[in-house]
Design a protein around this motif. Structure first.
Motif, mmCIF file in Angstrom:
data_model
loop_
_atom_site.group_PDB
_atom_site.id
_atom_site.type_symbol
_atom_site.label_atom_id
_atom_site.label_comp_id
_atom_site.label_asym_id
_atom_site.label_seq_id
_atom_site.Cartn_x
_atom_site.Cartn_y
_atom_site.Cartn_z
ATOM 1 N N THR A 64 0.801 -1.190 0.002
ATOM 2 C CA THR A 64 -0.005 0.029 -0.095
ATOM 3 C C THR A 64 0.775 1.265 0.107
ATOM 4 O OG1 THR A 64 -0.079 0.244 2.543
ATOM 5 C CG2 THR A 64 -1.673 -1.211 1.204
ATOM 6 N N HIS A 65 2.290 1.096 0.342
ATOM 7 C CA HIS A 65 3.060 2.176 0.494
ATOM 8 C C HIS A 65 2.698 3.190 1.479
ATOM 9 C CE1 HIS A 65 4.839 0.844 -3.387
ATOM 10 N NE2 HIS A 65 3.624 0.881 -3.905
ATOM 11 N N HIS A 66 2.230 2.698 2.591
ATOM 12 C CA HIS A 66 1.927 3.440 3.591
ATOM 13 C C HIS A 66 2.449 2.667 4.836
ATOM 14 C CE1 HIS A 66 -1.106 6.116 2.064
ATOM 15 N NE2 HIS A 66 -1.728 4.964 1.538
ATOM 16 N N PRO A 67 3.152 3.584 5.861
ATOM 17 C CA PRO A 67 3.970 2.848 6.932
ATOM 18 C C PRO A 67 2.834 2.129 7.886
ATOM 19 C CG PRO A 67 4.038 5.129 6.961
ATOM 20 C CD PRO A 67 3.186 4.899 5.769
ATOM 21 N N LEU A 68 2.715 0.926 7.903
ATOM 22 C CA LEU A 68 1.640 0.324 8.937
ATOM 23 C C LEU A 68 2.107 -0.638 10.004
ATOM 24 C CD1 LEU A 68 -0.828 -1.117 6.333
ATOM 25 C CD2 LEU A 68 -1.099 1.002 7.595
ATOM 26 N N ILE A 69 3.797 -0.482 9.997
ATOM 27 C CA ILE A 69 4.237 -1.104 10.981
ATOM 28 C C ILE A 69 5.445 -0.082 11.900
ATOM 29 C CG2 ILE A 69 6.356 -1.979 9.440
ATOM 30 C CD1 ILE A 69 5.858 -4.644 10.997
ATOM 31 N N ALA A 70 5.522 -0.339 12.988
ATOM 32 C CA ALA A 70 6.490 0.269 13.684
ATOM 33 C C ALA A 70 6.971 -0.556 15.000
ATOM 34 C CB ALA A 70 5.685 1.665 14.481
ATOM 35 N N ALA A 71 8.328 -0.212 15.448
ATOM 36 C CA ALA A 71 9.056 -1.166 16.400
ATOM 37 C C ALA A 71 8.054 -1.525 17.416
ATOM 38 C CB ALA A 71 10.416 -0.525 16.602
ATOM 39 N N PRO A 72 7.354 -0.720 18.120
ATOM 40 C CA PRO A 72 6.484 -1.159 19.182
ATOM 41 C C PRO A 72 5.684 -2.320 18.967
ATOM 42 C CG PRO A 72 6.801 1.301 19.405
ATOM 43 C CD PRO A 72 7.327 0.885 17.880
ATOM 44 N N PHE A 73 5.275 -2.464 17.755
ATOM 45 C CA PHE A 73 4.183 -3.549 17.306
ATOM 46 C C PHE A 73 5.033 -4.726 17.636
ATOM 47 C CE2 PHE A 73 1.998 -0.680 14.380
ATOM 48 C CZ PHE A 73 1.061 -0.041 15.413
ATOM 49 N N GLY A 74 6.208 -4.844 17.649
ATOM 50 C CA GLY A 74 7.059 -6.017 18.043
ATOM 51 C C GLY A 74 6.545 -6.456 19.453
ATOM 52 N N ALA A 75 6.519 -5.639 20.346
ATOM 53 C CA ALA A 75 6.250 -6.022 21.828
ATOM 54 C C ALA A 75 4.722 -6.110 21.870
ATOM 55 C CB ALA A 75 6.628 -4.754 22.648
ATOM 56 N N THR A 76 3.727 -5.551 21.088
ATOM 57 C CA THR A 76 2.423 -5.685 21.057
ATOM 58 C C THR A 76 2.183 -7.156 20.527
ATOM 59 O OG1 THR A 76 1.791 -3.597 20.582
ATOM 60 C CG2 THR A 76 0.428 -5.057 19.872
ATOM 61 N N ALA A 77 3.064 -7.750 19.623
ATOM 62 C CA ALA A 77 2.889 -9.134 19.129
ATOM 63 C C ALA A 77 3.240 -9.806 20.260
ATOM 64 C CB ALA A 77 3.812 -9.338 17.840
ATOM 65 N N VAL A 78 4.235 -9.873 21.186
ATOM 66 C CA VAL A 78 4.641 -10.572 22.108
ATOM 67 C C VAL A 78 3.414 -10.679 23.214
ATOM 68 C CG1 VAL A 78 6.077 -10.934 24.104
ATOM 69 C CG2 VAL A 78 7.105 -10.349 22.100
ATOM 70 N N ILE A 79 2.860 -9.537 23.428
ATOM 71 C CA ILE A 79 1.586 -9.566 24.277
ATOM 72 C C ILE A 79 0.311 -10.353 24.036
ATOM 73 C CG2 ILE A 79 -0.013 -7.974 25.691
ATOM 74 C CD1 ILE A 79 2.499 -5.942 25.909
ATOM 75 N N LEU A 80 -0.090 -10.028 22.446
ATOM 76 C CA LEU A 80 -1.027 -10.482 21.975
ATOM 77 C C LEU A 80 -0.915 -12.050 21.847
ATOM 78 C CD1 LEU A 80 -1.923 -7.966 19.299
ATOM 79 C CD2 LEU A 80 -3.210 -8.309 21.284
ATOM 80 N N SER A 81 0.273 -12.257 21.467
ATOM 81 C CA SER A 81 0.405 -14.010 21.036
ATOM 82 C C SER A 81 0.536 -14.839 22.554
ATOM 83 C CB SER A 81 1.486 -14.301 20.086
ATOM 84 O OG SER A 81 2.697 -13.862 20.688
ATOM 85 N N THR A 82 1.213 -14.289 23.527
ATOM 86 C CA THR A 82 1.443 -15.029 24.349
ATOM 87 C C THR A 82 0.517 -15.003 25.971
ATOM 88 O OG1 THR A 82 2.999 -13.516 25.593
ATOM 89 C CG2 THR A 82 3.997 -15.286 24.201
ATOM 90 N N LEU A 83 -0.007 -13.684 25.994
ATOM 91 C CA LEU A 83 -0.988 -13.461 26.930
ATOM 92 C C LEU A 83 -2.156 -12.920 26.586
ATOM 93 C CD1 LEU A 83 1.738 -11.756 29.099
ATOM 94 C CD2 LEU A 83 0.828 -14.148 29.423
ATOM 95 N N PRO A 84 -2.986 -13.321 25.574
ATOM 96 C CA PRO A 84 -4.339 -12.838 24.909
ATOM 97 C C PRO A 84 -5.231 -12.738 25.892
ATOM 98 C CG PRO A 84 -4.136 -15.103 24.457
ATOM 99 C CD PRO A 84 -2.688 -14.837 24.946
ATOM 100 N N ASP A 85 -5.323 -13.348 27.129
ATOM 101 C CA ASP A 85 -6.414 -13.229 27.963
ATOM 102 C C ASP A 85 -6.092 -11.625 28.963
ATOM 103 O OD1 ASP A 85 -7.776 -14.890 27.029
ATOM 104 O OD2 ASP A 85 -7.031 -16.642 28.602
ATOM 105 N N SER A 86 -4.687 -11.437 28.870
ATOM 106 C CA SER A 86 -4.338 -10.284 29.834
ATOM 107 C C SER A 86 -5.067 -8.999 29.506
ATOM 108 C CB SER A 86 -2.806 -10.112 29.669
ATOM 109 O OG SER A 86 -2.321 -8.754 30.239
ATOM 110 N N PRO A 87 -5.247 -7.975 30.622
ATOM 111 C CA PRO A 87 -6.098 -6.923 30.392
ATOM 112 C C PRO A 87 -4.958 -6.180 29.452
ATOM 113 C CG PRO A 87 -6.085 -7.296 32.621
ATOM 114 C CD PRO A 87 -5.401 -8.478 32.086
#
Length: 189
Positions: A64-87
């Protein structure tokens, strides 16, 4: 000759036992006792889920030639994939926590520039606002820091932060339903 070998072997065994006892003590008191435990199938699913989320963002950014990714999303991926029930992993926290970090950094850059103290101000303010709004998401602090480091403008809020957060939440919800049969999220907002 045989006696020397036996003594040496006995000394080695004594040192090995001592090392094992020290390692066991360390692990019991400072090791993994308070860490989440994952089965091999959970580890594989976490790997696959985080891979798909980040790959989706990366490929959409390229096509799309739009920046949709940023470094903090790596940490978001860790939280979403390993602790999906966490607040911390619920959509409200992911989306609003990241957006709060983006808004704070944009305003900080606009009014104060990009000096080192502005980086600290931006992160601390983002944390405080996430606490007040009950939207704690640790990568939101990283969004605030990265935004100041890159002199973020209002575009940063929409792409990559808002769009990327929405895509990651959507990928996690879809993957969770199809691959694990579990329902993510526990609550949307």
């Amino acid at each position: 000759m045989r006696k020397l070998f036996s003594e040496s072997h006995a000394e080695t065994l004594t040192r090995s036992r001592s090392t094992v006892r020290s390692l066991r003590y360390f692990l019991q008191h400072f090791g993994t006792t308070n860490q989440p435990q994952f089965s091999y199938s959970q580890i594989l699913l976490c790997w696959l889920g985080s891979f798909l989320s980040i790959a989706t963002l990366a490929y959409l950014s390229v096509h799309t030639h739009h920046p949709l990714i940023a470094a903090p999303f790596g940490a978001t991926a860790v939280i979403l994939s390993t602790l999906p029930d966490s607040p911390l992993a619920q959509p409200r926290n992911v989306i609003l926590g990241n957006c709060i970090g983006a808004i704070v950094c944009i305003l900080s850059v606009h009014y104060f520039g990009t000096a080192p103290w502005v980086m600290a101000l931006s992160v601390a303010t983002a944390i405080k606002l996430m606490q007040l709004t009950k939207t704690i998401h640790p990568p939101g602090g990283a969004v605030a820091l990265v935004g100041v480091m890159n002199s973020a403008s209002w575009d940063f809020l929409f792409t990559p932060v808002l769009a990327g957060s929405l895509i990651m939440v959507g990928c996690t919800a879809a993957f969770s339903r199809f691959a694990t049969g579990k329902g993510y999220p526990k609550r949307w907002f």
